[in-house]
Design a protein around this motif. Structure first.
Motif, mmCIF file in Angstrom:
data_model
loop_
_atom_site.group_PDB
_atom_site.id
_atom_site.type_symbol
_atom_site.label_atom_id
_atom_site.label_comp_id
_atom_site.label_asym_id
_atom_site.label_seq_id
_atom_site.Cartn_x
_atom_site.Cartn_y
_atom_site.Cartn_z
ATOM 1 N N LEU A 203 8.656 18.943 3.177
ATOM 2 C CA LEU A 203 7.892 17.946 3.637
ATOM 3 C C LEU A 203 7.229 17.048 2.523
ATOM 4 N N HIS A 204 7.080 17.806 1.290
ATOM 5 C CA HIS A 204 6.584 17.202 0.007
ATOM 6 C C HIS A 204 7.553 16.359 -0.599
ATOM 7 N N ASP A 205 8.731 16.864 -0.456
ATOM 8 C CA ASP A 205 10.057 16.124 -1.021
ATOM 9 C C ASP A 205 10.180 14.795 -0.398
ATOM 10 N N GLY A 206 9.796 14.945 1.179
ATOM 11 C CA GLY A 206 9.946 13.893 2.085
ATOM 12 C C GLY A 206 9.032 12.719 1.787
ATOM 13 N N VAL A 207 7.753 13.130 1.405
ATOM 14 C CA VAL A 207 6.727 12.126 1.185
ATOM 15 C C VAL A 207 6.867 11.653 -0.172
ATOM 16 N N ILE A 208 7.443 12.330 -1.272
ATOM 17 C CA ILE A 208 7.755 11.668 -2.194
ATOM 18 C C ILE A 208 8.769 10.507 -2.004
ATOM 19 N N GLY A 209 9.905 10.940 -1.313
ATOM 20 C CA GLY A 209 10.726 9.782 -1.327
ATOM 21 C C GLY A 209 10.419 8.629 -0.175
ATOM 22 N N LEU A 210 9.676 8.804 0.524
ATOM 23 C CA LEU A 210 8.669 7.730 1.290
ATOM 24 C C LEU A 210 7.869 7.093 0.648
ATOM 25 N N HIS A 211 7.144 7.584 -0.327
ATOM 26 C CA HIS A 211 6.129 6.884 -1.260
ATOM 27 C C HIS A 211 6.905 5.921 -2.267
ATOM 28 N N GLN A 212 8.125 6.592 -2.707
ATOM 29 C CA GLN A 212 8.719 5.782 -3.753
ATOM 30 C C GLN A 212 9.391 4.499 -3.118
ATOM 31 N N GLY A 213 10.122 4.797 -1.918
ATOM 32 C CA GLY A 213 10.746 3.936 -1.031
ATOM 33 C C GLY A 213 9.804 2.533 -0.711
ATOM 34 N N LEU A 214 8.564 3.005 -0.309
ATOM 35 C CA LEU A 214 7.503 2.010 0.204
ATOM 36 C C LEU A 214 6.932 1.238 -1.108
ATOM 37 N N SER A 215 6.917 2.171 -2.267
ATOM 38 C CA SER A 215 6.429 1.331 -3.435
ATOM 39 C C SER A 215 7.346 0.364 -4.182
ATOM 40 N N ARG A 216 8.826 0.883 -3.761
ATOM 41 C CA ARG A 216 9.949 0.029 -4.533
ATOM 42 C C ARG A 216 10.394 -0.916 -3.674
ATOM 43 N N TYR A 217 10.379 -0.921 -2.231
ATOM 44 C CA TYR A 217 10.975 -2.000 -1.546
ATOM 45 C C TYR A 217 9.926 -2.164 -0.337
ATOM 46 N N PRO A 218 9.115 -3.121 -0.308
ATOM 47 C CA PRO A 218 8.144 -3.326 0.535
ATOM 48 C C PRO A 218 8.937 -3.480 1.933
ATOM 49 N N ILE A 219 10.186 -3.941 2.043
ATOM 50 C CA ILE A 219 10.659 -3.987 3.510
ATOM 51 C C ILE A 219 10.564 -2.877 4.297
ATOM 52 N N VAL A 220 10.313 -1.522 3.278
ATOM 53 C CA VAL A 220 10.806 -0.411 4.212
ATOM 54 C C VAL A 220 9.214 -0.201 5.018
ATOM 55 N N TYR A 221 8.438 -0.756 4.664
ATOM 56 C CA TYR A 221 7.092 -0.604 5.202
ATOM 57 C C TYR A 221 7.202 -1.320 6.786
ATOM 58 N N PHE A 222 7.842 -2.402 6.718
ATOM 59 C CA PHE A 222 7.946 -3.189 7.979
ATOM 60 C C PHE A 222 9.220 -2.530 8.702
ATOM 61 N N TYR A 223 9.844 -1.521 8.631
ATOM 62 C CA TYR A 223 10.873 -0.915 9.353
ATOM 63 C C TYR A 223 10.253 -0.335 10.258
ATOM 64 N N ARG A 224 10.627 -0.798 11.523
ATOM 65 C CA ARG A 224 9.769 -0.243 12.719
ATOM 66 C C ARG A 224 10.697 0.462 13.786
ATOM 67 N N PRO A 225 10.900 1.734 13.908
ATOM 68 C CA PRO A 225 11.912 2.374 14.976
ATOM 69 C C PRO A 225 11.188 1.825 16.378
ATOM 70 N N ARG A 226 12.215 1.888 17.227
ATOM 71 C CA ARG A 226 11.830 1.523 18.627
ATOM 72 C C ARG A 226 10.719 2.919 19.204
#
Length: 394
Positions: A203-226
């Motif tokens: 989970l910690h590794d996943g949080v790091i990846g999520l944090h980096q993706g959201l900081s690096r690419y703002p589009i990831v924030y608006f990614y909205r699964p159904r």
């Protein structure tokens, strides 16, 4: 001359924004982030005109469309910039025109388009060195921008795949239960903490990846699964509940779980950076916690109408009994509750904010005929308006 200067300025801004958006590790940009927010604001309000199931599906298309929007803005900026440069110096002495074409703004845009696409000139071509260099430069920049666009798409796609991997791990291990601690207690053993250590590490590794993706690419924030159980608010709720409960319900547990502190720190950094970049969170509930007497009655099972925060705290802590031996008296449990309450309130407030911003908790159907006029009068915001949380008993 003025049009040429405007064209050069537009080119510089477009190229700088593309470089910052794609190459800058902190995700800075000149107008890309603002364009995402404006597009989301328009798209979300248009979705309110559709039936609810259709609106939910339409909102899930926003992030993919943003990629096309950004690429179109970059290409359009280069085409328009060079068209203004060409038109600013276009005359019979500078350009050879044939086939009935006359120096005009449409002709300049046509030259810019065919140059960017490198399909070759038609009846318009440069006749001096300066504009020949400009044409060659546009063809080169067109190739670079198209290459950057493909790189950007692949990078965003890779970040979304990392996010999906984290969500899938949570979903498969914790199931659809609304109580993450209850789900954890069913899968972990009291006699062996290795499974819990392994889960927290992933989970910690996943949080790091999520944090980096959201900081690096703002589009990831608006990614909205159904599926709402795989949404960003749900993911942060589960991660925050796990970190807060394991940290405060049994403080001694953290000594045996170094990855727990790492997960807690990672969640704090994620919430802080998301709040600064996307969703300024309104002031959380600061009402005083319940008294020791009220907590004691709830702890002993005598108060069936205890506040929700106390019920949630006691429920989460009791789930830990299947993982570790804990024999707290009322005073110890109340002290842990006082430490847990601010962290839980912050998590709940943040989850409520992003759930509203991403359209998971709002009514997507307009309630009055003047809805469009009201939405347009408010206008888009760089970040959503702050939510006001009513005070309630702790």
């Amino acid at each position: 001359m003025l049009l040429t200067a405007i064209g050069i300025l537009l080119l510089a801004l477009t190229i700088l924004d593309a470089l910052l958006t794609i190459l800058d590790a902190s995700g800075r940009s000149l107008f890309s982030t603002k364009a995402y927010r404006l597009f989301w604001w328009i798209w979300r309000h248009l979705a309110k005109l559709l039936p609810y199931p259709v609106a939910q599906g339409a909102l899930s298309l926003a992030a993919p469309l943003m990629i096309g929007l950004m690429i179109s803005l970059w290409i359009g900026g280069i085409v328009t910039g060079f068209a203004l440069i060409f038109y600013g110096g276009m005359s019979f002495g500078d350009f050879i025109t044939g086939g009935g074409s006359q120096p005009s703004l449409p002709a300049a845009f046509r030259l810019s388009w065919v140059t960017l696409s490198t399909i070759g000139f038609v009846e318009i071509s440069p006749s001096n060195m300066m504009y020949s260099i400009a044409v060659a430069l546009e063809a080169l920049l067109g190739t670079v921008i198209l290459t950057f666009s493909i790189t950007y798409f692949l990078s965003v796609h890779r970040s979304i795949l990392k996010y999906d991997r984290l969500v899938a791990d949570l979903h498969h291990r914790l199931g659809r239960s609304g109580d993450p601690m209850e789900s954890v207690s069913k899968h972990l053993s009291r006699s062996d903490l290795s499974e819990l250590k392994s889960l927290l590490s992933r989970l910690h590794d996943g949080v790091i990846g999520l944090h980096q993706g959201l900081s690096r690419y703002p589009i990831v924030y608006f990614y909205r699964p159904r599926a709402e159980e795989r949404s960003l608010p749900r993911t942060i709720h589960v991660l925050g509940t796990l970190a807060d409960t394991l940290t405060h319900c049994h403080p001694g547990l953290a000594q045996h779980l170094p990855d727990l502190q790492a997960l807690k720190a990672g969640m704090q950094d994620l919430v802080r950076d998301l709040g600064e970049a996307y969703v300024p969170v309104g002031e959380a509930d600061h009402s005083p916690p319940v008294s020791y007497t009220e907590f004691q009655e709830a702890f002993s099972g005598q108060d069936w109408a205890a506040s929700r925060s106390v019920q949630r705290f006691l429920s989460n802590c009791r789930c830990l009994e299947t993982i570790v031996d804990q024999s707290f008296d009322t005073s110890d449990a109340y002290r842990n509750y006082l430490e847990w309450l601010p962290a839980d309130r912050k998590t709940q407030a943040f989850v409520a904010t992003i759930a509203h911003d991403l359209g998971y908790v709002e009514d997507l159907r307009p309630r009055r005929s003047s809805y469009l006029l009201g939405a347009l009068s408010r206008g888009p915001k760089q970040g959503p308006q702050r939510l006001l949380f009513k005070r309630s008993n702790a």
